[in-house]
Design an enzyme around this catalytic site. Structure first.
Site, PDB file in Angstrom:
ATOM      1  N   LYS A  45       0.826  -1.217   0.000  1.00  0.00           N
ATOM      2  CA  LYS A  45       0.000   0.000   0.000  1.00  0.00           C
ATOM      3  C   LYS A  45       0.853   1.257   0.000  1.00  0.00           C
ATOM      4  CE  LYS A  45      -3.496  -1.837   3.137  1.00  0.00           C
ATOM      5  NZ  LYS A  45      -4.266  -1.439   4.343  1.00  0.00           N
ATOM      6  N   LYS A  47       2.274   2.573   2.287  1.00  0.00           N
ATOM      7  CA  LYS A  47       1.907   3.379   3.474  1.00  0.00           C
ATOM      8  C   LYS A  47       2.964   3.153   4.542  1.00  0.00           C
ATOM      9  CE  LYS A  47      -3.194   3.645   3.653  1.00  0.00           C
ATOM     10  NZ  LYS A  47      -4.377   3.331   4.484  1.00  0.00           N
TER      11      LYS A  47
HETATM   12  N1  C2G Z   1     -12.757   4.900   7.223  1.00  0.00           N
HETATM   13  C1  C2G Z   1     -13.969   5.579   7.371  1.00  0.00           C
HETATM   14  N2  C2G Z   1     -13.965   6.925   7.484  1.00  0.00           N
HETATM   15  C2  C2G Z   1     -12.801   7.620   7.473  1.00  0.00           C
HETATM   16  C3  C2G Z   1     -11.578   6.944   7.337  1.00  0.00           C
HETATM   17  C4  C2G Z   1     -11.574   5.564   7.212  1.00  0.00           C
HETATM   18  O1  C2G Z   1     -15.048   4.959   7.383  1.00  0.00           O
HETATM   19  N3  C2G Z   1     -12.855   8.983   7.590  1.00  0.00           N
HETATM   20  C5  C2G Z   1     -12.787   3.448   7.078  1.00  0.00           C
HETATM   21  C6  C2G Z   1     -12.201   2.976   5.746  1.00  0.00           C
HETATM   22  O2  C2G Z   1     -13.188   3.080   4.713  1.00  0.00           O
HETATM   23  C7  C2G Z   1     -11.855   1.523   6.066  1.00  0.00           C
HETATM   24  C8  C2G Z   1     -11.470   1.592   7.556  1.00  0.00           C
HETATM   25  O3  C2G Z   1     -11.982   2.835   8.066  1.00  0.00           O
HETATM   26  O4  C2G Z   1     -13.007   0.691   5.917  1.00  0.00           O
HETATM   27  C9  C2G Z   1      -9.968   1.552   7.761  1.00  0.00           C
HETATM   28  O5  C2G Z   1      -9.402   2.618   7.018  1.00  0.00           O
HETATM   29  P1  C2G Z   1      -7.845   2.500   6.582  1.00  0.00           P
HETATM   30  O6  C2G Z   1      -7.043   2.180   7.767  1.00  0.00           O
HETATM   31  O7  C2G Z   1      -7.518   3.681   5.719  1.00  0.00           O
HETATM   32  O8  C2G Z   1      -7.918   1.172   5.671  1.00  0.00           O
HETATM   33  P2  C2G Z   1      -7.250   0.950   4.254  1.00  0.00           P
HETATM   34  O9  C2G Z   1      -5.842   1.440   4.269  1.00  0.00           O
HETATM   35  O10 C2G Z   1      -8.188   1.452   3.253  1.00  0.00           O
HETATM   36  O11 C2G Z   1      -7.113  -0.656   4.213  1.00  0.00           O
HETATM   37  O12 C2G Z   1      -7.663  -4.997   2.438  1.00  0.00           O
HETATM   38  C10 C2G Z   1      -8.281  -3.755   2.683  1.00  0.00           C
HETATM   39  C11 C2G Z   1      -7.304  -2.750   3.234  1.00  0.00           C
HETATM   40  O13 C2G Z   1      -6.570  -3.279   4.308  1.00  0.00           O
HETATM   41  C12 C2G Z   1      -8.042  -1.487   3.648  1.00  0.00           C
END
Ligand code: C2G
Length: 129
Positions: A45, A47
């Site tokens: 990712k 990240k």
């Molecule tokens: N999320 C949310 N609102 C935000 C930020 C995040 O609802 N303002 C949700 C994202 O949509 C996700 C969850 O919180 O469902 C976790 O967000 P992230 O840690 O950014 O996850 P991500 O990096 O998108 O990883 O295999 C799937 C990945 O691991 C998802």
């Protein structure tokens, strides 16, 4: 017992994440959170997390909605996770809408509205000011 699963990095845990976890738990009785490892985040990712996997895991395990935290090490583990943990419902924020519809062969797939105006990227930007 209805079992729900969701995936994420959850770095700099914030109320957008908590909103997602709360609503995910409301869809069942048991919530499994599959937490991206530091290696998966970096290699897949691009990240760089502020908190390590262990620190992010501890934070999530302290959240009342979360019942189990396991590692996410590859994009391909979702089907086996759903089968291994007898999952009824897969949940993700709607920034992923449609991306995991292949799981509909194995469980219910729900995309929940993201919480606006908050993101880890935003927090990091604000702190740099
Ligand atoms: N999320 C949310 N609102 C935000 C930020 C995040 O609802 N303002 C949700 C994202 O949509 C996700 C969850 O919180 O469902 C976790 O967000 P992230 O840690 O950014 O996850 P991500 O990096 O998108 O990883 O295999 C799937 C990945 O691991 C998802």
């Amino acid at each position: 017992m209805k079992r729900v699963i969701t995936y994420g990095t959850f770095d700099l845990l914030h109320y957008g994440h908590i909103n997602l976890l709360k609503r995910a738990k409301e869809l069942g009785d048991y919530l499994v959170v599959v937490l991206s490892t530091d290696e998966f985040n970096w290699n897949m990712k691009q990240k760089k997390c502020y908190f390590t996997y262990d620190q992010r895991k501890k934070l999530l395990e302290a959240v009342r909605y979360v019942d189990l935290v396991i590692p996410e090490e590859s994009w391909e583990q979702k089907v086996s996770d759903v089968q291994l943990y007898h999952i009824d419902t897969f949940v993700m924020g709607d920034d992923w809408k449609g991306k995991f519809d292949f799981l509909k062969d194995y469980c219910e797939v729900v995309y929940l509205e993201r919480t606006p105006e908050i993101s880890t990227t935003q927090i990091k930007k604000e702190l740099k000011k």
